[in-house]
Design a protein around this motif. Structure first.
Motif, PDB file in Angstrom:
ATOM      1  N   ASN A  65     -55.411 -32.558 -44.238  1.00 36.93           N
ATOM      2  CA  ASN A  65     -54.348 -33.086 -43.196  1.00 36.93           C
ATOM      3  C   ASN A  65     -54.376 -34.704 -43.676  1.00 36.93           C
ATOM      4  O   ASN A  65     -53.144 -35.254 -43.651  1.00 36.93           O
ATOM      5  N   ARG A  66     -55.548 -35.144 -43.604  1.00 38.37           N
ATOM      6  CA  ARG A  66     -55.632 -36.721 -44.044  1.00 38.37           C
ATOM      7  C   ARG A  66     -55.375 -36.862 -45.545  1.00 38.37           C
ATOM      8  O   ARG A  66     -54.718 -37.917 -45.730  1.00 38.37           O
ATOM      9  N   VAL A  67     -55.660 -35.957 -46.355  1.00 40.85           N
ATOM     10  CA  VAL A  67     -55.260 -36.186 -47.813  1.00 40.85           C
ATOM     11  C   VAL A  67     -53.921 -36.141 -48.163  1.00 40.85           C
ATOM     12  O   VAL A  67     -53.172 -36.967 -48.765  1.00 40.85           O
ATOM     13  N   GLY A  68     -53.277 -35.547 -47.067  1.00 44.77           N
ATOM     14  CA  GLY A  68     -51.775 -35.535 -47.216  1.00 44.77           C
ATOM     15  C   GLY A  68     -50.772 -36.648 -46.501  1.00 44.77           C
ATOM     16  O   GLY A  68     -49.590 -36.597 -46.476  1.00 44.77           O
ATOM     17  N   SER A  69     -51.806 -37.483 -45.821  1.00 47.50           N
ATOM     18  CA  SER A  69     -51.012 -38.410 -45.121  1.00 47.50           C
ATOM     19  C   SER A  69     -51.202 -39.974 -45.863  1.00 47.50           C
ATOM     20  O   SER A  69     -52.306 -40.298 -46.651  1.00 47.50           O
ATOM     21  N   HIS A  70     -49.958 -40.694 -45.419  1.00 43.72           N
ATOM     22  CA  HIS A  70     -50.188 -42.067 -46.162  1.00 43.72           C
ATOM     23  C   HIS A  70     -51.240 -42.998 -45.613  1.00 43.72           C
ATOM     24  O   HIS A  70     -51.245 -44.086 -46.112  1.00 43.72           O
ATOM     25  N   HIS A  71     -51.784 -42.722 -44.466  1.00 42.82           N
ATOM     26  CA  HIS A  71     -52.794 -43.413 -43.600  1.00 42.82           C
ATOM     27  C   HIS A  71     -54.024 -43.190 -44.205  1.00 42.82           C
ATOM     28  O   HIS A  71     -54.918 -44.076 -43.556  1.00 42.82           O
ATOM     29  N   PHE A  72     -54.258 -42.367 -44.934  1.00 40.02           N
ATOM     30  CA  PHE A  72     -55.585 -42.033 -45.485  1.00 40.02           C
ATOM     31  C   PHE A  72     -55.682 -42.130 -46.920  1.00 40.02           C
ATOM     32  O   PHE A  72     -54.581 -41.908 -47.631  1.00 40.02           O
ATOM     33  N   PRO A  73     -56.948 -42.111 -47.644  1.00 37.87           N
ATOM     34  CA  PRO A  73     -56.935 -41.856 -49.050  1.00 37.87           C
ATOM     35  C   PRO A  73     -56.375 -40.765 -49.433  1.00 37.87           C
ATOM     36  O   PRO A  73     -56.276 -39.715 -48.754  1.00 37.87           O
ATOM     37  N   SER A  74     -55.928 -40.527 -50.891  1.00 36.54           N
ATOM     38  CA  SER A  74     -55.235 -39.163 -51.355  1.00 36.54           C
ATOM     39  C   SER A  74     -55.963 -38.165 -51.985  1.00 36.54           C
ATOM     40  O   SER A  74     -55.540 -37.518 -52.666  1.00 36.54           O
ATOM     41  N   ASP A  75     -57.523 -38.206 -51.815  1.00 39.62           N
ATOM     42  CA  ASP A  75     -58.182 -37.356 -52.415  1.00 39.62           C
ATOM     43  C   ASP A  75     -59.440 -36.874 -51.685  1.00 39.62           C
ATOM     44  O   ASP A  75     -59.726 -37.959 -50.684  1.00 39.62           O
ATOM     45  N   VAL A  76     -59.883 -35.716 -51.615  1.00 36.88           N
ATOM     46  CA  VAL A  76     -60.773 -35.176 -50.711  1.00 36.88           C
ATOM     47  C   VAL A  76     -62.174 -36.154 -50.587  1.00 36.88           C
ATOM     48  O   VAL A  76     -62.548 -36.301 -49.510  1.00 36.88           O
ATOM     49  N   CYS A  77     -62.521 -36.354 -51.643  1.00 36.20           N
ATOM     50  CA  CYS A  77     -64.045 -37.147 -51.713  1.00 36.20           C
ATOM     51  C   CYS A  77     -63.817 -38.637 -50.917  1.00 36.20           C
ATOM     52  O   CYS A  77     -64.729 -39.128 -50.613  1.00 36.20           O
ATOM     53  N   SER A  78     -62.660 -39.202 -51.201  1.00 33.48           N
ATOM     54  CA  SER A  78     -62.462 -40.472 -50.851  1.00 33.48           C
ATOM     55  C   SER A  78     -62.180 -40.551 -49.269  1.00 33.48           C
ATOM     56  O   SER A  78     -62.702 -41.108 -48.459  1.00 33.48           O
ATOM     57  N   VAL A  79     -61.422 -39.169 -48.585  1.00 39.41           N
ATOM     58  CA  VAL A  79     -61.256 -39.151 -47.370  1.00 39.41           C
ATOM     59  C   VAL A  79     -62.773 -38.896 -46.641  1.00 39.41           C
ATOM     60  O   VAL A  79     -63.088 -39.500 -45.608  1.00 39.41           O
ATOM     61  N   VAL A  80     -63.484 -37.849 -47.231  1.00 47.43           N
ATOM     62  CA  VAL A  80     -64.906 -37.736 -46.699  1.00 47.43           C
ATOM     63  C   VAL A  80     -65.748 -38.658 -46.757  1.00 47.43           C
ATOM     64  O   VAL A  80     -66.548 -38.782 -45.850  1.00 47.43           O
ATOM     65  N   GLY A  81     -65.701 -39.583 -47.683  1.00 51.09           N
ATOM     66  CA  GLY A  81     -66.536 -40.627 -47.886  1.00 51.09           C
ATOM     67  C   GLY A  81     -66.171 -41.917 -47.041  1.00 51.09           C
ATOM     68  O   GLY A  81     -66.863 -43.084 -47.091  1.00 51.09           O
ATOM     69  N   GLN A  82     -64.732 -41.859 -46.279  1.00 55.74           N
ATOM     70  CA  GLN A  82     -64.540 -43.210 -45.381  1.00 55.74           C
ATOM     71  C   GLN A  82     -65.418 -43.638 -44.385  1.00 55.74           C
ATOM     72  O   GLN A  82     -66.200 -42.680 -43.848  1.00 55.74           O
ATOM     73  N   LYS A  83     -65.797 -44.977 -44.467  1.00 53.53           N
ATOM     74  CA  LYS A  83     -67.069 -45.395 -43.532  1.00 53.53           C
ATOM     75  C   LYS A  83     -66.699 -45.023 -42.123  1.00 53.53           C
ATOM     76  O   LYS A  83     -65.354 -45.223 -41.589  1.00 53.53           O
TER      77      LYS A  83
END
Length: 153
Positions: A65-83
């Motif tokens: 859901n986050r990957v698909g949102s413009h409020h979060f990064p657009s790839d899995v690893c960037s979402v998971v790695g967010q501080k």
């Protein structure tokens, strides 16, 4: 010329080694490069009750859901790695429970192939079940795998 040949040989060797089963984690740890399956496996392993396929599917759905949102990064690893978004060290800690790791890997594959937890809906957040917060903008949609999933309204 010799340096170029040696560099090319080293690059070719690393590329070949990285295709071997099990080496993604090794190279991810050494070079920082990770693939979506490893990142999804890690977040499911560390964020859900490690024996709950339902909870793992819910966590994976939030990530997607986050990957698909413009409020979060657009790839899995960037979402998971967010501080400060997921468990501390989610991308670096050792996964020591073989059964849980195998289940998380299987569930990650299912999520990356498009499966979603229907109860999560459009939720992009979760916290440990049993905690409560005074915020009125939290719309809870599901409790699974030891977590309460919610959307902000």
């Amino acid at each position: 010329m010799r340096i170029r040949k040696k560099a090319a040989a080293v690059a070719l060797s690393l590329a070949a080694l990285s295709t071997l089963s099990g080496c993604t984690s090794l190279f991810g740890g050494l070079f920082g490069a990770r693939n979506p399956h490893e990142c999804m496996t890690r977040v499911m392993y560390f964020e859900s009750n490690r024996s709950s396929p339902d909870g793992m599917l819910a966590v994976g759905t939030v990530v997607m859901n986050r990957v698909g949102s413009h409020h979060f990064p657009s790839d899995v690893c960037s979402v998971v790695g967010q501080k400060n978004q997921f468990a501390s060290g989610v991308l670096t800690r050792k996964m020591t429970e073989p059964r849980s790791l195998q289940l998380a890997s299987q569930m990650a594959q299912r999520v990356l192939r498009g499966e979603r937890h229907p109860g999560v809906q459009d939720a992009m957040y979760f916290h440990t079940a049993g905690l409560s917060f005074p915020y009125r903008n939290m719309h809870y949609v599901l409790v699974a795998g030891g977590n309460a999933f919610y959307a902000r309204r």
